[in-house]
Design a protein around this motif. Structure first.
Motif, PDB file in Angstrom:
ATOM      1  N   PRO A 148     -20.379 -16.524  -5.771  1.00 46.26           N
ATOM      2  CA  PRO A 148     -19.275 -16.926  -6.662  1.00 46.26           C
ATOM      3  C   PRO A 148     -18.222 -15.834  -6.831  1.00 46.26           C
ATOM      4  CG  PRO A 148     -21.410 -17.408  -7.654  1.00 46.26           C
ATOM      5  CD  PRO A 148     -21.690 -16.670  -6.393  1.00 46.26           C
ATOM      6  N   SER A 149     -18.613 -14.576  -6.860  1.00 43.18           N
ATOM      7  CA  SER A 149     -17.591 -13.541  -7.111  1.00 43.18           C
ATOM      8  C   SER A 149     -16.697 -13.366  -5.883  1.00 43.18           C
ATOM      9  CB  SER A 149     -18.229 -12.214  -7.525  1.00 43.18           C
ATOM     10  OG  SER A 149     -19.159 -11.813  -6.546  1.00 43.18           O
ATOM     11  N   ASN A 159     -16.014 -15.884  -3.863  1.00 43.17           N
ATOM     12  CA  ASN A 159     -15.142 -17.069  -3.941  1.00 43.17           C
ATOM     13  C   ASN A 159     -13.939 -16.796  -4.829  1.00 43.17           C
ATOM     14  OD1 ASN A 159     -16.854 -18.581  -2.376  1.00 43.17           O
ATOM     15  ND2 ASN A 159     -17.932 -19.483  -4.113  1.00 43.17           N
ATOM     16  N   ARG A 160     -14.204 -16.185  -5.975  1.00 46.11           N
ATOM     17  CA  ARG A 160     -13.109 -15.973  -6.939  1.00 46.11           C
ATOM     18  C   ARG A 160     -12.012 -15.104  -6.352  1.00 46.11           C
ATOM     19  NH1 ARG A 160     -16.839 -16.141 -10.977  1.00 46.11           N
ATOM     20  NH2 ARG A 160     -17.297 -13.919 -10.809  1.00 46.11           N
ATOM     21  N   ILE A 161     -12.402 -14.004  -5.716  1.00 42.02           N
ATOM     22  CA  ILE A 161     -11.372 -13.096  -5.193  1.00 42.02           C
ATOM     23  C   ILE A 161     -10.668 -13.707  -3.978  1.00 42.02           C
ATOM     24  CG2 ILE A 161     -13.118 -11.720  -3.931  1.00 42.02           C
ATOM     25  CD1 ILE A 161     -10.114 -10.062  -5.325  1.00 42.02           C
ATOM     26  N   GLU A 217     -10.049 -16.762  -3.372  1.00 42.62           N
ATOM     27  CA  GLU A 217      -9.132 -17.844  -3.750  1.00 42.62           C
ATOM     28  C   GLU A 217      -7.990 -17.381  -4.637  1.00 42.62           C
ATOM     29  OE1 GLU A 217     -12.542 -21.340  -3.917  1.00 42.62           O
ATOM     30  OE2 GLU A 217     -11.310 -20.923  -5.682  1.00 42.62           O
ATOM     31  N   TYR A 218      -8.159 -16.204  -5.221  1.00 40.67           N
ATOM     32  CA  TYR A 218      -7.296 -15.794  -6.338  1.00 40.67           C
ATOM     33  C   TYR A 218      -5.796 -15.949  -6.052  1.00 40.67           C
ATOM     34  CZ  TYR A 218      -5.638 -12.876 -10.202  1.00 40.67           C
ATOM     35  OH  TYR A 218      -4.999 -12.411 -11.311  1.00 40.67           O
ATOM     36  N   LEU A 275      -4.214 -19.498  -5.804  1.00 40.50           N
ATOM     37  CA  LEU A 275      -4.123 -20.363  -6.986  1.00 40.50           C
ATOM     38  C   LEU A 275      -2.740 -20.311  -7.626  1.00 40.50           C
ATOM     39  CD1 LEU A 275      -7.677 -19.685  -8.436  1.00 40.50           C
ATOM     40  CD2 LEU A 275      -6.923 -21.536  -6.934  1.00 40.50           C
ATOM     41  N   ALA A 308      -4.742  -8.593  -7.913  1.00 45.48           N
ATOM     42  CA  ALA A 308      -6.184  -8.660  -7.669  1.00 45.48           C
ATOM     43  C   ALA A 308      -6.889  -7.340  -8.015  1.00 45.48           C
ATOM     44  CB  ALA A 308      -6.462  -9.081  -6.229  1.00 45.48           C
ATOM     45  N   PHE A 361      -9.821  -7.469 -10.540  1.00 46.33           N
ATOM     46  CA  PHE A 361     -11.189  -7.371  -9.988  1.00 46.33           C
ATOM     47  C   PHE A 361     -11.574  -5.957  -9.562  1.00 46.33           C
ATOM     48  CE2 PHE A 361      -9.473 -11.574  -8.895  1.00 46.33           C
ATOM     49  CZ  PHE A 361     -10.418 -12.405  -9.469  1.00 46.33           C
TER      50      PHE A 361
END
Ligand code: FPP
Ligand code: MG
Length: 422
Positions: free
Chosen positions: A36-37, A39-41, A43-44, A47, A187, A191
């Motif tokens: 998941p982490s 994925n987050r970065i 996609e960031y 978005l 980012a 992050f």
């Protein structure tokens, strides 16, 4: 020069807005991981939609040149023929393949005991040989208007160029220590540096897998070359590695030192901005079946190169015009990073005091403010804008051999939009 009516009418972004929107959404499915982490970065930055000018170029060149190349019939056949590799179904098969034993992917059991199992040595069923194109495909008549058809490989290429661009931004925001991007925390701010760099690397990995699946060595070489170019451009720009302004040798004219700075600046501008636009456009035309000796590849490259140079020159002007603000990049960021872009180099011609400031990369207290003042008192911004306009006009001119189409008009209109953006 007078604009023709069609140039005025066509808005390049709105004619392809539905496609661009769709591509941005489906792109996220190329990025899924089991973490998941990550994925987050990954996609960031997708978005907050950008203008997507790079994917737009790919799609417009697809539309402007499809049907012109000698292998167009073959490329269209691949799009329709199962197993030939150009169909959306084949391109959309998961990038992490479950039949490759050592590949971690979300379909694998995610628990420690799965490691204690011995992988069985079972030969995967051989992939069926590719069908041979029947003789008639060479002269396949086009049922659809080819200028309206975008091949699945070309749509995927437009996503790949955006992934590479976003990967470079993830790295760039670490190098530039940017707090903001597109009005939101960058980012690295959100992050951290390490995750940003790894997120960029991950995007490059997925982009490479998708690129390979397009099935064209020529396109793979072009786009892989862009990745090296981006890094070369960034290295030229980096403060620590940049060659300091060469000192004047005995009898040497100051103009030769200035010329050396201009050469370096334009080379950097090509590598970090224009290369992706030029080679991405060219790759779109290759995927449409244009072969060696056909002028359309050269048209696409020359257009992307000139448009990219104009685009970055305008970006460099905007850095002088931007006020300190909370949106995007604060004004004067380039000088603070030690960068002498077009406006400062032109100002140097008019104010020799600029030379030492450039040489020490605006490092002394007050240098940034003094350099900004010298630029204001010069015609640097105006001359940089004229240079951008000259490249934009060149981009429009190289389109002349293309047959008239809505996409060609949109490409023409884009040359004006790029120099007039604010
Ligand atoms: C933005 O420039 C940065 C680029 C166009 C390229 C950056 C390239 C790298 C960091 C090399 C690594 C590349 C890859 C593919 C991982 P800018 O700082 O002038 O613009 P900005 O204001 O949008 O940050
Ligand atoms: Mg930056």
């Amino acid at each position: 020069p007078p604009q023709n009516a069609s140039t005025k009418r066509v808005d390049p972004f709105s004619i392809l807005a539905p496609e661009l929107n769709h591509l941005r959404k489906t792109l996220l499915s190329l990025l899924g991981t089991s973490h998941p982490s990550l994925n987050r970065i990954a996609e960031y930055y997708f978005l907050h939609p950008s203008k997507q000018i790079r994917p737009l170029l790919v799609l417009l060149f697809a539309r402007a040149t499809n049907g012109l190349g000698s292998d167009w019939g073959f490329e269209r056949w691949k799009m329709e023929c199962e197993g030939a590799g150009g169909r959306a179904e084949e391109l959309n098969a998961p990038l992490t393949r479950s039949d490759v034993l050592n590949d971690w992917n979300p379909n694998m059991p995610d628990h420690t005991s799965s490691f204690s199992e011995v992988f069985p040595l079972v030969n995967p069923s051989p992939r069926p040989p590719l069908p041979q194109p029947p003789a008639y495909v060479k002269s396949l008549p086009c049922a659809l208007d080819p200028s309206q058809l975008i091949l699945p490989t070309q749509s995927r290429l437009s996503q790949i160029v955006e992934m590479i661009h976003v990967a470079s931004l993830l790295h760039d925001d670490v190098i530039d220590k940017s707090p903001l991007r597109r009005g939101a925390p960058s980012a690295p701010e959100a992050f951290g540096n390490k995750v940003s760099v790894l997120g960029g690397d991950f995007l490059l990995g997925r982009a490479s897998a998708a690129l390979s699946r397009l099935g064209s060595h020529e396109v793979t070489e072009l786009i892989a070359g862009v990745i090296s170019n981006l890094v070369e451009g960034e290295i030229i720009q980096m403060k620590k590695t940049r060659e300091s302004a060469p000192a004047l040798a005995d009898g040497e004219q100051p103009s030769s030192v200035l010329q050396a700075h201009w050469n370096m600046y334009m080379k950097k501008t090509y590598l970090k901005t224009a290369s992706l636009m030029a080679k991405g456009s060219r790759a779109a035309v290759v995927l449409g079946g244009c072969r060696e000796g056909e002028i359309w590849k050269e048209v696409a490259y020359a257009y992307g190169r000139n448009l990219g140079l104009a685009f970055q020159l305008v970006d460099d002007i905007m850095d002088y015009e931007a006020k300190e603000s909370t949106m995007g990049k604060p004004g004067g960021a380039d000088l603070k990073l030690g960068l002498a872009t077009g406006p400062a180099l032109y100002a140097w011609e008019e104010h020799p005091e600029m030379g030492p400031l450039i040489a020490r990369k605006f490092e002394h207290t007050g240098d940034v403010e003094l350099a900004a003042e010298l630029v204001r008192r010069s015609s640097g911004v105006e001359r940089t804008r004229r240079l951008a306009i000259a490249h934009a006009e060149q981009a429009k001119k190289v389109l002349e051999p293309l047959p008239d189409s809505e996409a060609k008009s949109a490409l023409e209109a884009l040359t004006e939009k790029v120099v007039h953006r604010t």
